[in-house]
Enzyme design. Structure first.
Site, mmCIF file in Angstrom:
data_model
loop_
_atom_site.group_PDB
_atom_site.id
_atom_site.type_symbol
_atom_site.label_atom_id
_atom_site.label_comp_id
_atom_site.label_asym_id
_atom_site.label_seq_id
_atom_site.Cartn_x
_atom_site.Cartn_y
_atom_site.Cartn_z
ATOM 1 N N MET A 20 0.865 -1.197 0.000
ATOM 2 C CA MET A 20 0.000 0.000 0.000
ATOM 3 C C MET A 20 0.892 1.234 0.000
ATOM 4 O O MET A 20 1.554 1.525 0.998
ATOM 5 C CB MET A 20 -0.875 0.020 1.259
ATOM 6 C CG MET A 20 -1.772 -1.194 1.418
ATOM 7 S SD MET A 20 -3.255 -1.103 0.419
ATOM 8 C CE MET A 20 -4.264 -0.001 1.392
ATOM 9 N N SER A 21 0.894 1.968 -1.094
ATOM 10 C CA SER A 21 1.764 3.140 -1.222
ATOM 11 C C SER A 21 1.073 4.421 -0.773
ATOM 12 O O SER A 21 1.708 5.460 -0.691
ATOM 13 C CB SER A 21 2.153 3.303 -2.689
ATOM 14 O OG SER A 21 0.986 3.519 -3.458
ATOM 15 N N MET A 45 5.738 0.436 3.027
ATOM 16 C CA MET A 45 7.202 0.376 3.183
ATOM 17 C C MET A 45 7.762 1.783 3.204
ATOM 18 O O MET A 45 7.346 2.631 2.408
ATOM 19 C CB MET A 45 7.855 -0.287 1.965
ATOM 20 C CG MET A 45 7.469 -1.678 1.706
ATOM 21 S SD MET A 45 8.341 -2.210 0.197
ATOM 22 C CE MET A 45 7.011 -2.258 -0.957
ATOM 23 N N CYS A 110 14.656 -1.393 -8.004
ATOM 24 C CA CYS A 110 13.828 -1.349 -6.797
ATOM 25 C C CYS A 110 12.774 -2.458 -6.832
ATOM 26 O O CYS A 110 12.525 -3.125 -5.826
ATOM 27 C CB CYS A 110 13.174 0.025 -6.686
ATOM 28 S SG CYS A 110 12.023 0.138 -5.331
ATOM 29 N N CYS A 206 11.111 6.105 -7.282
ATOM 30 C CA CYS A 206 10.406 5.322 -6.286
ATOM 31 C C CYS A 206 11.085 5.461 -4.917
ATOM 32 O O CYS A 206 12.293 5.305 -4.803
ATOM 33 C CB CYS A 206 10.462 3.889 -6.780
ATOM 34 S SG CYS A 206 9.794 2.694 -5.701
HETATM 35 N N1 ATP Z 1 5.720 2.883 0.032
HETATM 36 C C1 ATP Z 1 5.161 1.777 -0.458
HETATM 37 N N2 ATP Z 1 4.735 0.805 0.374
HETATM 38 C C2 ATP Z 1 4.166 -0.326 -0.100
HETATM 39 N N3 ATP Z 1 3.970 -0.573 -1.398
HETATM 40 C C3 ATP Z 1 4.379 0.350 -2.283
HETATM 41 C C4 ATP Z 1 4.989 1.570 -1.869
HETATM 42 N N4 ATP Z 1 5.277 2.289 -2.986
HETATM 43 C C5 ATP Z 1 4.862 1.557 -4.039
HETATM 44 N N5 ATP Z 1 4.321 0.385 -3.629
HETATM 45 C C6 ATP Z 1 3.714 -0.678 -4.453
HETATM 46 O O1 ATP Z 1 4.233 -0.621 -5.781
HETATM 47 C C7 ATP Z 1 3.175 -0.334 -6.712
HETATM 48 C C8 ATP Z 1 3.665 0.517 -7.857
HETATM 49 O O2 ATP Z 1 4.275 1.654 -7.345
HETATM 50 P P1 ATP Z 1 4.356 3.005 -8.167
HETATM 51 O O3 ATP Z 1 5.249 3.916 -7.404
HETATM 52 O O4 ATP Z 1 4.636 2.664 -9.581
HETATM 53 O O5 ATP Z 1 2.926 3.543 -7.932
HETATM 54 P P2 ATP Z 1 1.667 3.890 -8.772
HETATM 55 O O6 ATP Z 1 1.610 3.147 -10.087
HETATM 56 O O7 ATP Z 1 1.512 5.347 -8.737
HETATM 57 O O8 ATP Z 1 0.617 3.162 -7.801
HETATM 58 P P3 ATP Z 1 -0.151 3.772 -6.569
HETATM 59 O O9 ATP Z 1 -1.282 4.549 -7.177
HETATM 60 O O10 ATP Z 1 -0.616 2.558 -5.808
HETATM 61 O O11 ATP Z 1 0.848 4.610 -5.816
HETATM 62 C C9 ATP Z 1 2.101 0.329 -5.873
HETATM 63 O O12 ATP Z 1 0.822 0.211 -6.463
HETATM 64 C C10 ATP Z 1 2.215 -0.434 -4.569
HETATM 65 O O13 ATP Z 1 1.555 -1.686 -4.625
#
Ligand code: ATP
Length: 373
Positions: A20-21, A45, A110, A206
């Site tokens: 979960m970001s 994370m 990453c 990231c």
């Molecule tokens: N800080 C974090 N903690 C946990 N999981 C992460 C974190 N950052 C990214 N992720 C995981 O990696 C995926 C892809 O990350 P990315 O940075 O590409 O985000 P995104 O495509 O913008 O997705 P989101 O909308 O979920 O942020 C995220 O959807 C999530 O499942």
């Protein structure tokens, strides 16, 4: 607005931990998995420890959003800190690549080292059956072996960033939003009242986030100013450091209005590392920016074994590029040479070349050099 997802019981014995970001994609991934009946928990994370107290530090807000979504869905949110692993296995390599004059893609490393290794191990230690992420990719299968497939939404496909993740890790991962188009993901988030529904997509490296990149890099690598020359060898300006420039880049050269030259914009054609010289030309479509061949190394194949060469397939030399027809041949020293049917603009050493057959991502490698022959 709907209150809670409706679960069915088909998957109820399986535990999934969703990364979960605090963004919309991972929020909706958790929602979908609940709807599919899994036992869902989340993990936030933090992989970058330095809290420099500036506007760039968004991890706290992201954690708050991840917590708000978890509370709304009624799931437990774990937190973990993989900053040491990120530093040792991603960031040091990233700096070394910049120092060597290449333009690395830390998000690829990453994924390989953190999301699909440290996070996966952490989740397995919590007795999870799967992890899940909000990446726009899909998992397929052929002859009982897992495949990495492009996301259904062609605009969002993220397989380019996941090519270095192997089939064993793919087999343990669910990618719920890979089956959806992005507007549908936002619609679902809104329908279920998730605070992240209108949060803008993340940019920047990231875990390091959206910093002023030049200032950031300067903290770690001393700048080495040098000359900017034309293809003909005329010195026309100075640069602050080769590492701040990328092949094909237009802005940031600080030149223009030079006597004897038109006002057309200048583009980076080459970095001459030995002489610390940046070589530029006028016109974004200049012949010197196009190359038909490249050599790459450091390969990762999703299948974890290399295909048989020569292989005719498609390739991307950068994220969001349309698939390009090519043939891959293995060289005597183990590197591979890729020959493109059409000349490619601004092939950049340090970036990855990623191979596809239809929707299947085969893997890829790091670009060493591009040339014509
Ligand atoms: N800080 C974090 N903690 C946990 N999981 C992460 C974190 N950052 C990214 N992720 C995981 O990696 C995926 C892809 O990350 P990315 O940075 O590409 O985000 P995104 O495509 O913008 O997705 P989101 O909308 O979920 O942020 C995220 O959807 C999530 O499942």
């Amino acid at each position: 607005m709907k209150d809670s997802p409706i679960a069915n019981n088909a998957n109820s014995s399986k535990k999934v931990i969703v990364g979960m970001s605090g963004g919309v994609d991972s929020s909706v991934s958790a929602l979908i998995l609940m709807q599919q009946g899994y036992q869902v928990e989340g993990l936030f994370m933090k992989n970058w420890d330095e809290d420099d107290g500036t506007e760039y530090c968004t991890a706290k807000d992201d954690l708050a959003d991840a917590q708000a979504v978890s509370d709304k869905l009624g799931i437990k949110l774990h937190t973990a800190n993989f900053a040491a692993e990120y530093w040792d296995n991603v960031f040091e390599h990233f700096l070394a690549e910049y120092k060597a004059g290449r333009t690395p893609n830390p998000d690829i490393l990453c994924n390989k080292e953190i999301k699909f290794k440290a996070f996966l191990e952490y989740a397995m230690a919590l007795n999870a059956d799967y992890i899940a992420t909000g990446h726009y990719v899909r998992r397929g299968e052929k002859d009982g072996e897992p495949l990495l497939l492009k996301g259904l939404d062609g605009n969002k496909d993220q397989s380019y960033f996941l090519y270095a993740v192997g089939k064993d890790e793919i087999a343990k991962t669910l990618f719920p939003v890979g089956e959806l188009e992005k507007p549908e993901v936002r619609r679902l988030a809104e329908e279920y009242g998730l605070v992240t529904h209108n949060k803008k997509d993340s940019t920047g490296i990231c875990f390091i986030g959206e910093r002023r990149f030049k200032d950031f890099l300067e903290q770690y690598l001393p700048a080495q100013p040098g000359d900017i020359e034309t293809l003909e060898g005329d010195k026309i300006a100075r640069h602050h450091g080769l590492m701040y420039h990328t092949i094909g880049q237009r802005q940031g050269l600080g030149i223009g209005g030079l006597a004897n030259y038109s006002d057309d914009p200048w583009y980076v054609v080459e970095k001459d590392l030995e002489r610390n010289v940046l070589i530029v030309t006028q016109g974004g479509q200049h012949d010197s920016l196009f190359k038909t061949h490249l050599i790459a190394d450091n390969f990762d194949w999703v299948a974890r074994e290399k295909p048989s060469f020569p292989l005719t397939c498609k390739a991307k030399c950068r994220y969001r590029q349309a698939d390009q027809d090519c043939t891959i041949n293995e060289l005597a020293d183990g590197r591979v040479e890729v020959s493109f049917v059409e000349p490619q603009r601004a092939i950049t050493p340090g970036q990855s070349v990623v191979f596809y057959i239809d929707d299947v991502c085969l893997g890829g490698g790091i670009i060493n050099v591009a040339f014509n022959k």
